[in-house]
Design an enzyme around this catalytic site. Sequence first.
Site, PDB file in Angstrom:
ATOM      1  N   ASP A 208       0.838  -1.203   0.000  1.00 53.76           N
ATOM      2  CA  ASP A 208       0.000   0.000   0.000  1.00 53.76           C
ATOM      3  C   ASP A 208       0.873   1.254   0.000  1.00 53.76           C
ATOM      4  OD1 ASP A 208      -2.362   1.388   0.003  1.00 53.76           O
ATOM      5  OD2 ASP A 208      -2.719   1.198   2.153  1.00 53.76           O
TER       6      ASP A 208
ATOM      7  N   TRP B 231       3.000   7.952  -2.362  1.00 53.26           N
ATOM      8  CA  TRP B 231       4.392   8.095  -2.817  1.00 53.26           C
ATOM      9  C   TRP B 231       4.448   9.045  -4.016  1.00 53.26           C
ATOM     10  CZ3 TRP B 231       7.083   7.160  -7.326  1.00 53.26           C
ATOM     11  CH2 TRP B 231       8.468   7.020  -7.227  1.00 53.26           C
TER      12      TRP B 231
ATOM     13  N   HIS C 173       2.233   3.505  -9.053  1.00 50.10           N
ATOM     14  CA  HIS C 173       2.005   2.074  -9.311  1.00 50.10           C
ATOM     15  C   HIS C 173       3.164   1.474 -10.107  1.00 50.10           C
ATOM     16  CE1 HIS C 173      -1.818   2.508  -7.502  1.00 50.10           C
ATOM     17  NE2 HIS C 173      -2.383   3.173  -8.484  1.00 50.10           N
TER      18      HIS C 173
ATOM     19  N   SER D 297      -7.758  -5.178  -5.297  1.00 56.17           N
ATOM     20  CA  SER D 297      -8.854  -5.759  -4.511  1.00 56.17           C
ATOM     21  C   SER D 297     -10.184  -5.636  -5.262  1.00 56.17           C
ATOM     22  CB  SER D 297      -8.965  -5.048  -3.157  1.00 56.17           C
ATOM     23  OG  SER D 297      -9.521  -3.760  -3.331  1.00 56.17           O
ATOM     24  N   THR D 298     -11.165  -6.411  -4.804  1.00 48.85           N
ATOM     25  CA  THR D 298     -12.500  -6.316  -5.419  1.00 48.85           C
ATOM     26  C   THR D 298     -13.067  -4.899  -5.221  1.00 48.85           C
ATOM     27  OG1 THR D 298     -13.351  -7.342  -3.388  1.00 48.85           O
ATOM     28  CG2 THR D 298     -13.173  -8.752  -5.316  1.00 48.85           C
TER      29      THR D 298
ATOM     30  N   ASN E 149     -11.158  -2.154  -5.372  1.00 43.46           N
ATOM     31  CA  ASN E 149     -10.371  -1.190  -6.153  1.00 43.46           C
ATOM     32  C   ASN E 149     -11.035  -0.813  -7.486  1.00 43.46           C
ATOM     33  OD1 ASN E 149      -7.154  -2.497  -5.028  1.00 43.46           O
ATOM     34  ND2 ASN E 149      -8.293  -0.713  -4.289  1.00 43.46           N
TER      35      ASN E 149
ATOM     36  N   ARG F  60       2.058  -4.955   6.163  1.00 41.64           N
ATOM     37  CA  ARG F  60       1.330  -3.904   5.431  1.00 41.64           C
ATOM     38  C   ARG F  60       2.183  -2.652   5.434  1.00 41.64           C
ATOM     39  NH1 ARG F  60      -4.924  -2.479   4.598  1.00 41.64           N
ATOM     40  NH2 ARG F  60      -4.565  -0.679   3.296  1.00 41.64           N
TER      41      ARG F  60
ATOM     42  N   ARG G  35      -5.466  -1.942   9.008  1.00 41.56           N
ATOM     43  CA  ARG G  35      -6.657  -2.712   8.642  1.00 41.56           C
ATOM     44  C   ARG G  35      -6.286  -3.776   7.619  1.00 41.56           C
ATOM     45  NH1 ARG G  35      -8.168   2.626   6.922  1.00 41.56           N
ATOM     46  NH2 ARG G  35      -7.441   3.006   4.790  1.00 41.56           N
ATOM     47  N   LEU G  36      -7.228  -4.735   7.446  1.00 43.26           N
ATOM     48  CA  LEU G  36      -6.978  -5.855   6.533  1.00 43.26           C
ATOM     49  C   LEU G  36      -7.470  -5.585   5.108  1.00 43.26           C
ATOM     50  CD1 LEU G  36      -7.838  -8.960   8.755  1.00 43.26           C
ATOM     51  CD2 LEU G  36      -5.593  -8.006   8.247  1.00 43.26           C
TER      52      LEU G  36
HETATM   53  C1  IPE Z   1      -5.564  -2.674  -0.260  1.00 37.91           C
HETATM   54  O1  IPE Z   1      -5.172  -1.344  -0.377  1.00 37.91           O
HETATM   55  C2  IPE Z   1      -5.602  -3.310  -1.613  1.00 37.91           C
HETATM   56  C3  IPE Z   1      -4.299  -3.490  -2.252  1.00 37.91           C
HETATM   57  C4  IPE Z   1      -3.141  -3.207  -1.724  1.00 37.91           C
HETATM   58  C5  IPE Z   1      -4.332  -4.061  -3.584  1.00 37.91           C
HETATM   59  P1  IPE Z   1      -6.236  -0.165  -0.502  1.00 37.91           P
HETATM   60  O2  IPE Z   1      -5.454   1.088  -0.597  1.00 37.91           O
HETATM   61  O3  IPE Z   1      -7.199  -0.436  -1.588  1.00 37.91           O
HETATM   62  O4  IPE Z   1      -6.996  -0.262   0.897  1.00 37.91           O
HETATM   63  P2  IPE Z   1      -7.832   0.818   1.705  1.00 37.91           P
HETATM   64  O5  IPE Z   1      -8.784   1.435   0.731  1.00 37.91           O
HETATM   65  O6  IPE Z   1      -6.870   1.800   2.253  1.00 37.91           O
HETATM   66  O7  IPE Z   1      -8.497   0.033   2.781  1.00 37.91           O
HETATM   67  C1  IPE Z   2      -1.527   0.346  -3.315  1.00 43.36           C
HETATM   68  O1  IPE Z   2      -1.334   1.700  -3.361  1.00 43.36           O
HETATM   69  C2  IPE Z   2      -1.775  -0.252  -4.672  1.00 43.36           C
HETATM   70  C3  IPE Z   2      -3.159  -0.619  -4.935  1.00 43.36           C
HETATM   71  C4  IPE Z   2      -4.141  -0.558  -4.103  1.00 43.36           C
HETATM   72  C5  IPE Z   2      -3.454  -1.100  -6.275  1.00 43.36           C
HETATM   73  P1  IPE Z   2      -2.553   2.741  -3.297  1.00 43.36           P
HETATM   74  O2  IPE Z   2      -2.939   3.075  -4.690  1.00 43.36           O
HETATM   75  O3  IPE Z   2      -3.626   2.241  -2.439  1.00 43.36           O
HETATM   76  O4  IPE Z   2      -1.820   3.965  -2.642  1.00 43.36           O
HETATM   77  P2  IPE Z   2      -2.429   4.968  -1.552  1.00 43.36           P
HETATM   78  O5  IPE Z   2      -2.959   4.135  -0.428  1.00 43.36           O
HETATM   79  O6  IPE Z   2      -3.499   5.741  -2.234  1.00 43.36           O
HETATM   80  O7  IPE Z   2      -1.259   5.798  -1.136  1.00 43.36           O
HETATM   81 MG    MG Z   3      -4.079   2.434  -0.484  1.00 43.36          MG
END
Ligand code: IPE
Ligand code: IPE
Ligand code: MG
Length: 260
Positions: free
Chosen positions: A16, A21, A33, A61-62, A64, A205, A211-212
């Site tokens: 995450d 970043w 990414h 994730s589902t 996302n 994490r 959180r999970l």
């Molecule tokens: C969890 O990260 C999913 C992945 C790393 C692919 P998210 O950024 O989507 O989670 P939340 O929204 O902070 O819970």
């Molecule tokens: C994790 O980074 C990658 C995915 C969830 C695909 P994020 O895109 O969630 O990055 P933040 O949490 O917004 O910084």
């Molecule tokens: Mg995130």
Amino acid sequence: MEENLRMPEHVALILDGNGRWAKKRGLPRQMGHKAGCETLERIVEAGAQMGIKYLTVYGFSTENWSRPEDEVGALMQLFRTYAKRLLDVVVRRTTLTFFRIGASFAVLSVAAEQGVRVRMIGERNRFAPDLVEAINRLESETKDNTNMTFVIAVNYGGRDEITRAVRKVMRDCRDGRIAPEEMTEQVFASYLDTAGIPDPDLLIRTSGELRLSNYLLWQLAYTELYVTDCLWPDFTREELTEAIRHYNRRERRFGGITAK
Ligand code: IPE
Ligand code: IPE
Ligand code: MG
């Protein structure tokens, strides 16, 4: 070297912080990414060298899908590019040097040269047919590799995985393949996407969130948790080692009492 650390057999990662970043640098989220993918390559290579047997990463994730269309598109494109390149290396056994041109595709070289098995968890029917085909072939071409299993969770949600498993159980029950009395935790686990994979010993994490986020809900029942503020693109082999140092200091009781 890694100072004689006891290696967790299975490390699960929530990578995450790609967006944060990029924001810190005034860049579009997609650049975060891309940087995150490069970090993932380095960490898969490090994990295989350190002797981790299973590494499971949360790629998409589902939930996302609710992100803006261009970000979802960019993530799918990154996934497609990597899956196809990886397949190309695995199938053709192309040399490391060839794929080092222009970028460090460490995952590719690791898979080809260090015997990494690739598995995907998550619901794959939502992907384009060419991507599904690439994933299926990647899994079958690497199925006999034994050094490390690299599990990628894409379009993955713990609740979705459990719901799909229940659906399969209900069908099997209706068709007389299983009776209600035969259902045990082990049998249920064999219906999950992670069938045959031991539960994670350590969950890492990045980016500080406690959180999970719907990750491996069944499998994380007794996993040790480690959260670092480090943003995923900045994560290094040393950060991984530090997480494993913490893991080495944990006393895992599994509901029993301390041995001391
Ligand atoms: C969890 O990260 C999913 C992945 C790393 C692919 P998210 O950024 O989507 O989670 P939340 O929204 O902070 O819970
Ligand atoms: C994790 O980074 C990658 C995915 C969830 C695909 P994020 O895109 O969630 O990055 P933040 O949490 O917004 O910084
Ligand atoms: Mg995130």
